[in-house]
Design a protein around this motif. Sequence first.
Motif, PDB file in Angstrom:
ATOM      1  N   SER A 160      -0.711   2.910   4.703  1.00 18.61           N
ATOM      2  CA  SER A 160      -1.782   2.983   3.567  1.00 18.61           C
ATOM      3  C   SER A 160      -1.964   1.759   2.720  1.00 18.61           C
ATOM      4  CB  SER A 160      -1.158   4.080   2.761  1.00 18.61           C
ATOM      5  OG  SER A 160      -0.033   3.793   2.169  1.00 18.61           O
ATOM      6  N   GLN A 161      -1.132   0.724   2.946  1.00 15.80           N
ATOM      7  CA  GLN A 161      -1.263  -0.780   2.321  1.00 15.80           C
ATOM      8  C   GLN A 161      -2.191  -1.763   3.119  1.00 15.80           C
ATOM      9  OE1 GLN A 161       2.735  -1.417   2.232  1.00 15.80           O
ATOM     10  NE2 GLN A 161       3.137  -1.243   0.067  1.00 15.80           N
ATOM     11  N   LEU A 162      -2.473  -1.205   4.195  1.00 18.14           N
ATOM     12  CA  LEU A 162      -3.803  -1.972   4.983  1.00 18.14           C
ATOM     13  C   LEU A 162      -5.081  -1.960   4.482  1.00 18.14           C
ATOM     14  CD1 LEU A 162      -2.396  -1.314   8.659  1.00 18.14           C
ATOM     15  CD2 LEU A 162      -1.582  -3.113   7.129  1.00 18.14           C
ATOM     16  N   ASP A 163      -5.629  -3.161   4.891  1.00 23.38           N
ATOM     17  CA  ASP A 163      -7.134  -3.038   4.377  1.00 23.38           C
ATOM     18  C   ASP A 163      -7.883  -3.153   5.436  1.00 23.38           C
ATOM     19  OD1 ASP A 163      -6.896  -5.718   4.885  1.00 23.38           O
ATOM     20  OD2 ASP A 163      -6.968  -6.463   2.927  1.00 23.38           O
ATOM     21  N   ALA A 164      -9.223  -3.473   5.190  1.00 27.60           N
ATOM     22  CA  ALA A 164     -10.432  -3.653   6.527  1.00 27.60           C
ATOM     23  C   ALA A 164     -10.079  -4.779   7.348  1.00 27.60           C
ATOM     24  CB  ALA A 164     -11.760  -3.674   5.974  1.00 27.60           C
ATOM     25  N   ASN A 165      -9.193  -6.066   6.622  1.00 33.01           N
ATOM     26  CA  ASN A 165      -8.906  -7.062   7.646  1.00 33.01           C
ATOM     27  C   ASN A 165      -7.624  -6.754   8.324  1.00 33.01           C
ATOM     28  OD1 ASN A 165     -10.968  -8.457   6.428  1.00 33.01           O
ATOM     29  ND2 ASN A 165      -9.798  -9.300   4.743  1.00 33.01           N
ATOM     30  N   ASN A 166      -7.061  -5.460   8.418  1.00 31.45           N
ATOM     31  CA  ASN A 166      -6.033  -5.290   9.174  1.00 31.45           C
ATOM     32  C   ASN A 166      -4.556  -5.734   8.971  1.00 31.45           C
ATOM     33  OD1 ASN A 166      -4.862  -3.343  11.086  1.00 31.45           O
ATOM     34  ND2 ASN A 166      -5.092  -4.797  12.673  1.00 31.45           N
ATOM     35  N   HIS A 167      -4.297  -5.926   7.531  1.00 32.57           N
ATOM     36  CA  HIS A 167      -3.161  -6.669   7.004  1.00 32.57           C
ATOM     37  C   HIS A 167      -2.823  -5.977   5.698  1.00 32.57           C
ATOM     38  CE1 HIS A 167      -5.580 -10.526   5.442  1.00 32.57           C
ATOM     39  NE2 HIS A 167      -5.924  -9.405   4.634  1.00 32.57           N
ATOM     40  N   LEU A 168      -1.668  -6.364   4.955  1.00 31.17           N
ATOM     41  CA  LEU A 168      -1.452  -5.945   3.630  1.00 31.17           C
ATOM     42  C   LEU A 168      -2.441  -6.510   2.757  1.00 31.17           C
ATOM     43  CD1 LEU A 168       0.804  -4.488   1.987  1.00 31.17           C
ATOM     44  CD2 LEU A 168       2.067  -6.589   1.900  1.00 31.17           C
ATOM     45  N   ASN A 169      -3.167  -5.738   1.827  1.00 34.21           N
ATOM     46  CA  ASN A 169      -3.961  -6.299   1.155  1.00 34.21           C
ATOM     47  C   ASN A 169      -3.207  -6.899  -0.093  1.00 34.21           C
ATOM     48  OD1 ASN A 169      -5.701  -6.230  -1.589  1.00 34.21           O
ATOM     49  ND2 ASN A 169      -6.994  -5.947   0.025  1.00 34.21           N
ATOM     50  N   ASN A 170      -3.704  -8.244  -0.563  1.00 33.16           N
ATOM     51  CA  ASN A 170      -3.173  -9.067  -1.425  1.00 33.16           C
ATOM     52  C   ASN A 170      -2.552  -8.304  -2.712  1.00 33.16           C
ATOM     53  OD1 ASN A 170      -4.977 -10.887   0.352  1.00 33.16           O
ATOM     54  ND2 ASN A 170      -3.333 -12.283  -0.409  1.00 33.16           N
ATOM     55  N   CYS A 171      -3.729  -7.385  -3.101  1.00 34.34           N
ATOM     56  CA  CYS A 171      -3.303  -6.609  -4.341  1.00 34.34           C
ATOM     57  C   CYS A 171      -1.913  -5.952  -4.346  1.00 34.34           C
ATOM     58  CB  CYS A 171      -4.288  -5.727  -4.694  1.00 34.34           C
ATOM     59  SG  CYS A 171      -6.047  -6.437  -4.677  1.00 34.34           S
ATOM     60  N   ASN A 172      -1.597  -5.328  -3.033  1.00 25.47           N
ATOM     61  CA  ASN A 172      -0.207  -4.801  -2.936  1.00 25.47           C
ATOM     62  C   ASN A 172       0.919  -5.691  -3.274  1.00 25.47           C
ATOM     63  OD1 ASN A 172      -1.273  -1.988  -2.277  1.00 25.47           O
ATOM     64  ND2 ASN A 172      -2.054  -2.798  -0.455  1.00 25.47           N
ATOM     65  N   TYR A 173       0.722  -6.891  -2.948  1.00 26.01           N
ATOM     66  CA  TYR A 173       2.037  -7.821  -3.387  1.00 26.01           C
ATOM     67  C   TYR A 173       2.341  -7.760  -4.912  1.00 26.01           C
ATOM     68  CZ  TYR A 173       1.834  -9.847   1.248  1.00 26.01           C
ATOM     69  OH  TYR A 173       1.666 -10.141   2.749  1.00 26.01           O
ATOM     70  N   ALA A 174       1.355  -7.437  -5.546  1.00 29.63           N
ATOM     71  CA  ALA A 174       1.640  -7.325  -7.155  1.00 29.63           C
ATOM     72  C   ALA A 174       2.343  -6.069  -7.190  1.00 29.63           C
ATOM     73  CB  ALA A 174       0.543  -7.343  -8.033  1.00 29.63           C
ATOM     74  N   ASP A 175       2.084  -4.878  -6.648  1.00 27.77           N
ATOM     75  CA  ASP A 175       3.088  -3.837  -6.684  1.00 27.77           C
ATOM     76  C   ASP A 175       4.301  -3.845  -5.951  1.00 27.77           C
ATOM     77  OD1 ASP A 175       1.216  -2.044  -8.003  1.00 27.77           O
ATOM     78  OD2 ASP A 175       0.328  -1.308  -6.120  1.00 27.77           O
ATOM     79  N   ILE A 176       4.531  -4.691  -5.015  1.00 29.27           N
ATOM     80  CA  ILE A 176       5.933  -5.016  -4.447  1.00 29.27           C
ATOM     81  C   ILE A 176       6.613  -5.791  -5.221  1.00 29.27           C
ATOM     82  CG2 ILE A 176       6.997  -6.105  -2.338  1.00 29.27           C
ATOM     83  CD1 ILE A 176       4.727  -5.417  -0.688  1.00 29.27           C
ATOM     84  N   MET A 177       5.913  -6.863  -5.936  1.00 33.25           N
ATOM     85  CA  MET A 177       6.678  -7.759  -6.916  1.00 33.25           C
ATOM     86  C   MET A 177       7.235  -6.886  -8.229  1.00 33.25           C
ATOM     87  SD  MET A 177       5.005 -10.971  -8.723  1.00 33.25           S
ATOM     88  CE  MET A 177       4.122  -9.766  -9.951  1.00 33.25           C
ATOM     89  N   THR A 178       6.458  -6.147  -8.943  1.00 35.62           N
ATOM     90  CA  THR A 178       6.840  -5.334  -9.882  1.00 35.62           C
ATOM     91  C   THR A 178       7.717  -4.392  -9.599  1.00 35.62           C
ATOM     92  OG1 THR A 178       4.797  -3.977  -9.798  1.00 35.62           O
ATOM     93  CG2 THR A 178       4.843  -5.999 -11.284  1.00 35.62           C
ATOM     94  N   ASP A 179       7.642  -3.817  -8.293  1.00 37.88           N
ATOM     95  CA  ASP A 179       8.676  -2.636  -8.038  1.00 37.88           C
ATOM     96  C   ASP A 179       9.940  -3.211  -7.818  1.00 37.88           C
ATOM     97  OD1 ASP A 179       6.649  -0.766  -7.724  1.00 37.88           O
ATOM     98  OD2 ASP A 179       6.374  -0.603  -5.448  1.00 37.88           O
ATOM     99  N   GLY A 180      10.104  -4.445  -7.347  1.00 35.85           N
ATOM    100  CA  GLY A 180      11.261  -5.279  -7.061  1.00 35.85           C
ATOM    101  C   GLY A 180      11.948  -5.444  -8.554  1.00 35.85           C
ATOM    102  N   ILE A 181      11.172  -5.881  -9.473  1.00 32.96           N
ATOM    103  CA  ILE A 181      11.583  -6.110 -10.938  1.00 32.96           C
ATOM    104  C   ILE A 181      12.120  -4.847 -11.480  1.00 32.96           C
ATOM    105  CG2 ILE A 181      10.827  -7.008 -13.199  1.00 32.96           C
ATOM    106  CD1 ILE A 181       8.628  -8.593 -11.845  1.00 32.96           C
ATOM    107  N   TYR A 182      11.705  -3.908 -11.512  1.00 30.71           N
ATOM    108  CA  TYR A 182      11.855  -2.539 -11.998  1.00 30.71           C
ATOM    109  C   TYR A 182      13.265  -1.927 -11.118  1.00 30.71           C
ATOM    110  CZ  TYR A 182      11.740   2.005 -14.039  1.00 30.71           C
ATOM    111  OH  TYR A 182      12.359   3.112 -14.825  1.00 30.71           O
TER     112      TYR A 182
END
Length: 239
Positions: A160-182
């Motif tokens: 569900s994190q993939l985009d039309a370029n068939n890789h992890l969309n850059n926007c999701n890195y921000a979620d991963i980053m803040t998930d780790g902080i929390y």
Amino acid sequence: MFVKEIKIKSYDVDKNNNAKISSIMKYFQQIARENLDQFGMTYDYLREHNIVFVLTKYKFKFHKNLHCDEKFIFKTSPCDIHGVSFIRDFIVEDSNGNLCCESSSSWVIIDFEKRSILRPNRLPLPITADSKLVDFLPDRISTNVREGILPCYNTTVTYSQLDANNHLNNCNYADIMTDGIYALKNEVPFIRELDMSFDHEAAVGSELGVVYDFGNDECIISCYNKTSGLSCFTARIVY
């Protein structure tokens, strides 16, 4: 310059009713795409030429939170070409014209099949440069942060994190980053500044390790792909 009024959606905010950084990035991504459409370069048109834009660097300055159901004016401008990089600025203003967020980003075009960077003159149609909206450029963040010494948050890239370029969309890195902080701090403070540098893409199933070097008023972050052995992104946040 491309201008669009956007109402913050309920599914784009966090538990404090503030728009997530990833949501703001998604709004930016969308208006950049709609701006390219005006130049005749829709995503489908570029794919027909085996070309896609990918994000390489982002710099944000946040001045106030964006709340659910409030309307804001989003503006973007393609403002320059530096080497192989296309510079694009963004700003967000409230209904009274107060500046809420400002950002500058760097993009490159790649050969979709070979995943190799192309020169800007390979674009099939021209982009008309406009004036800059902010007085800064995105910075490349370098760090020696490593797992084993500092706190680390682990996650796996899902479909569900993939985009039309068939890789992890850059926007999701921000979620991963803040998930780790929390996960490590049990809170995510208001972030005043954010720099992100994107290095290598991540595919579905990739195991990611996100390492944090927490300081008094800033944090240096490094995300690496344990599956490929390559760096995904580095970041610097200022509280």
